[in-house]
Design an enzyme around this catalytic site. Sequence first.
Site, PDB file in Angstrom:
ATOM      1  N   LYS A 284       0.730  -1.215   0.122  1.00 24.82           N
ATOM      2  CA  LYS A 284      -0.141  -0.134   0.171  1.00 24.82           C
ATOM      3  C   LYS A 284       1.084   0.970  -0.235  1.00 24.82           C
ATOM      4  O   LYS A 284       0.933   2.531  -0.917  1.00 24.82           O
ATOM      5  CB  LYS A 284      -0.985  -0.122   0.975  1.00 24.82           C
ATOM      6  CG  LYS A 284      -1.880  -0.351   1.479  1.00 24.82           C
ATOM      7  CD  LYS A 284      -3.055  -1.057   2.375  1.00 24.82           C
ATOM      8  CE  LYS A 284      -4.424  -1.732   2.102  1.00 24.82           C
ATOM      9  NZ  LYS A 284      -4.891  -1.702   2.136  1.00 24.82           N
ATOM     10  N   ASP A 320     -10.040   2.955   1.144  1.00 28.34           N
ATOM     11  CA  ASP A 320      -9.935   2.988   2.517  1.00 28.34           C
ATOM     12  C   ASP A 320     -10.989   3.866   3.224  1.00 28.34           C
ATOM     13  O   ASP A 320     -11.488   3.835   4.347  1.00 28.34           O
ATOM     14  CB  ASP A 320      -8.981   1.938   3.484  1.00 28.34           C
ATOM     15  CG  ASP A 320      -8.388   0.946   2.357  1.00 28.34           C
ATOM     16  OD1 ASP A 320      -9.393   0.326   2.438  1.00 28.34           O
ATOM     17  OD2 ASP A 320      -7.403   0.613   3.260  1.00 28.34           O
TER      18      ASP A 320
HETATM   19  P1  NAP Z   1       0.398  -2.597   7.170  1.00 27.13           P
HETATM   20  O1  NAP Z   1       0.664  -1.750   6.534  1.00 27.13           O
HETATM   21  O2  NAP Z   1       0.902  -4.024   7.036  1.00 27.13           O
HETATM   22  O3  NAP Z   1       0.308  -2.567   8.982  1.00 27.13           O
HETATM   23  C1  NAP Z   1       0.172  -3.540   9.811  1.00 27.13           C
HETATM   24  C2  NAP Z   1       0.305  -2.605  11.588  1.00 27.13           C
HETATM   25  O4  NAP Z   1      -0.501  -3.249  12.421  1.00 27.13           O
HETATM   26  C3  NAP Z   1       1.490  -1.676  11.814  1.00 27.13           C
HETATM   27  O5  NAP Z   1       1.342  -1.000  12.367  1.00 27.13           O
HETATM   28  C4  NAP Z   1       2.155  -2.921  12.308  1.00 27.13           C
HETATM   29  O6  NAP Z   1       2.904  -2.619  13.550  1.00 27.13           O
HETATM   30  C5  NAP Z   1       1.267  -3.795  13.540  1.00 27.13           C
HETATM   31  N1  NAP Z   1       1.390  -4.982  13.462  1.00 27.13           N
HETATM   32  C6  NAP Z   1       1.390  -6.110  12.844  1.00 27.13           C
HETATM   33  N2  NAP Z   1       1.585  -7.344  13.692  1.00 27.13           N
HETATM   34  C7  NAP Z   1       1.455  -6.802  15.062  1.00 27.13           C
HETATM   35  C8  NAP Z   1       1.263  -7.642  15.857  1.00 27.13           C
HETATM   36  N3  NAP Z   1       2.230  -8.858  15.491  1.00 27.13           N
HETATM   37  N4  NAP Z   1       0.893  -6.995  17.061  1.00 27.13           N
HETATM   38  C9  NAP Z   1       1.289  -5.804  17.170  1.00 27.13           C
HETATM   39  N5  NAP Z   1       0.831  -4.997  16.106  1.00 27.13           N
HETATM   40  C10 NAP Z   1       1.293  -5.341  15.042  1.00 27.13           C
HETATM   41  O7  NAP Z   1      -1.229  -3.185   7.066  1.00 27.13           O
HETATM   42  P2  NAP Z   1      -2.993  -2.891   6.800  1.00 27.13           P
HETATM   43  O8  NAP Z   1      -2.933  -2.666   5.085  1.00 27.13           O
HETATM   44  O9  NAP Z   1      -2.880  -1.613   7.553  1.00 27.13           O
HETATM   45  O10 NAP Z   1      -3.651  -3.541   7.962  1.00 27.13           O
HETATM   46  C11 NAP Z   1      -3.767  -3.525   9.028  1.00 27.13           C
HETATM   47  C12 NAP Z   1      -4.915  -4.600   9.021  1.00 27.13           C
HETATM   48  O11 NAP Z   1      -5.942  -3.922   8.938  1.00 27.13           O
HETATM   49  C13 NAP Z   1      -5.613  -5.993   8.872  1.00 27.13           C
HETATM   50  O12 NAP Z   1      -5.498  -6.771   9.776  1.00 27.13           O
HETATM   51  C14 NAP Z   1      -6.319  -5.896   7.569  1.00 27.13           C
HETATM   52  O13 NAP Z   1      -6.646  -6.545   7.233  1.00 27.13           O
HETATM   53  C15 NAP Z   1      -6.927  -4.564   7.971  1.00 27.13           C
HETATM   54  N6  NAP Z   1      -7.489  -3.979   6.575  1.00 27.13           N
HETATM   55  C16 NAP Z   1      -8.947  -4.070   6.326  1.00 27.13           C
HETATM   56  C17 NAP Z   1      -9.814  -3.202   5.998  1.00 27.13           C
HETATM   57  C18 NAP Z   1     -11.415  -3.411   6.031  1.00 27.13           C
HETATM   58  O14 NAP Z   1     -12.199  -3.019   4.865  1.00 27.13           O
HETATM   59  N7  NAP Z   1     -12.050  -4.433   6.357  1.00 27.13           N
HETATM   60  C19 NAP Z   1      -8.801  -2.556   4.604  1.00 27.13           C
HETATM   61  C20 NAP Z   1      -7.527  -2.360   5.216  1.00 27.13           C
HETATM   62  C21 NAP Z   1      -6.874  -3.119   6.604  1.00 27.13           C
HETATM   63  P3  NAP Z   1       4.882  -1.918  12.951  1.00 27.13           P
HETATM   64  O15 NAP Z   1       4.360  -0.742  12.439  1.00 27.13           O
HETATM   65  O16 NAP Z   1       5.304  -2.082  14.069  1.00 27.13           O
HETATM   66  O17 NAP Z   1       5.330  -3.029  11.929  1.00 27.13           O
END
Ligand code: NAP
Length: 487
Positions: A284, A320
Amino acid sequence: MRICVSIVEESVEGAARAVAEAKDGGADLVEVRFDLMPSLPTDLSPFKALDIPKIATLRTASQGGRFSGTERARLGLYQSCLRSGFDMVDLELGSPLLERRDRELRHAGVICSYHDHQGTPSPSSILERLVLASAKETLPKAAFQVRGAKDLLSIADAARLYSSTGKEFVLIGMGEMGELTRLRADRLGCAYTYASLAQGKEAAPGQLDLATMRSLSDDAPILGIIGHPLGHTLSPRLHHAALKEVGLGGRYLRLDVAPEELEDFLQVALEYDIRGFNVTIPHKEAIVPLLDRLDGSADKVGAVNTVLLQDGQLIGHNTDAHGVEMTFREMGVEAKGKKALVVGAGGAAKACCSFLSASGAKVSVYNRTRQRAEDLAKRFRGCRATDLESMTLERFDIVVNCTPLGMAGFPSGLPLPESVLGEGQFVMDTVYNPPETELLRVAKAKGALTANGERMLAHQALRSFSLWTGKDPGVEVMYRALREASG
Ligand code: NAP
């Protein structure tokens, strides 16, 4: 697009019925896979009356089939086929029968085929296979397993080079990503492509069914989602439901693109005329500098979840933030003047902060890696980073989890201390699988209003779909597809 349906039946009678069905379904030609029958048949008369060009194929095990007999047995079957109304036979590159075709297979069209189930070589190696396979005045057909974006580019390059000879050819990419080569067979210049008669009747990995292929009119969009690893995603179900609702053919593909192939994939999108695609973890933010330009939504958020191809340009959007906004609206939650806690600092957190900040909320961001929370907070008015200790001393009206904690396949548990949750809050989890995470269960038990990520998913998908197609199927279609997916 000319379509050859591969017939994979166990008996001659079953195969003849399937040939008739394929003809009625709009197939241009059929291929009967005799190697998939338990034994070589002797009576081929049921094929005689079937008025559609027919190819007889005995694929050997090394090429992905089941034939283990002699070349003599192959010749015997092919000669019987030609007497029973077949027009063409398939001989694999290297078959000794190629040398004897003038004598033994007179009047038959011959397809000379080559299959590599391991991978796709360089464009020059593909070209070499096609040239070798056409050496005996045969129609060359080559199929390769597609492992990623580079393989798709090799196939497109080889197709362009071979097309300049003016000779006919068939080039296929196998596997999930190989679907693109089947959908774009015309664009690649192929004489025809292969399809299955129905889902579950595939003769090769990645083969699409006849009805799907036939539904692809010229303006049918090819869409998809890129991510890595691309695990469970409901997006294909939502977008296929939307395509059906608005009466467009088209396909939404799952495209596993490793970080080192992201740039190659953008070339693939242009090369194969993909109308648009969604972007998910981990691309992203990485995709931002690779695009021609960002629309206002993506610029504001600093992350892209949707790319639109327009006039040869790759334009990044973010839907989003709209998904978050619509979740708040549907839940009847006003963010203005409220104290919000966002957990996470990735793409979803940015979208969430963008909406909350624009709505006039005071936002605290907590993230495992503190520096990322601070960098994110600097982007948005009214946002600041917080830590575990300070967070427990405050009272928040709104809490949103933007980490994958609690999502199927990821560690379970709460993404924040339980004491932060309380009565009267609105707690949203961007995770939608499972529908109720531990966070939502605990928050609900404490008297909070809760929402999972389904509304966000449905609304971001709807907006992406409208950007790509200019059509609005309505959010209910997305919700229906989500309900059907969860059984
Ligand atoms: P991303 O850019 O990879 O960011 C992930 C975030 O989660 C980072 O801040 C990361 O922390 C943190 N994280 C990952 N593993 C972790 C752990 N084990 N413990 C604590 N923090 C952790 O991902 P994203 O695109 O933002 O997506 C994040 C979530 O949102 C996902 O679950 C996704 O399914 C959901 N989402 C849902 C929708 C929807 O339409 N419902 C849309 C987009 C995303 P660090 O910075 O420390 O790595």
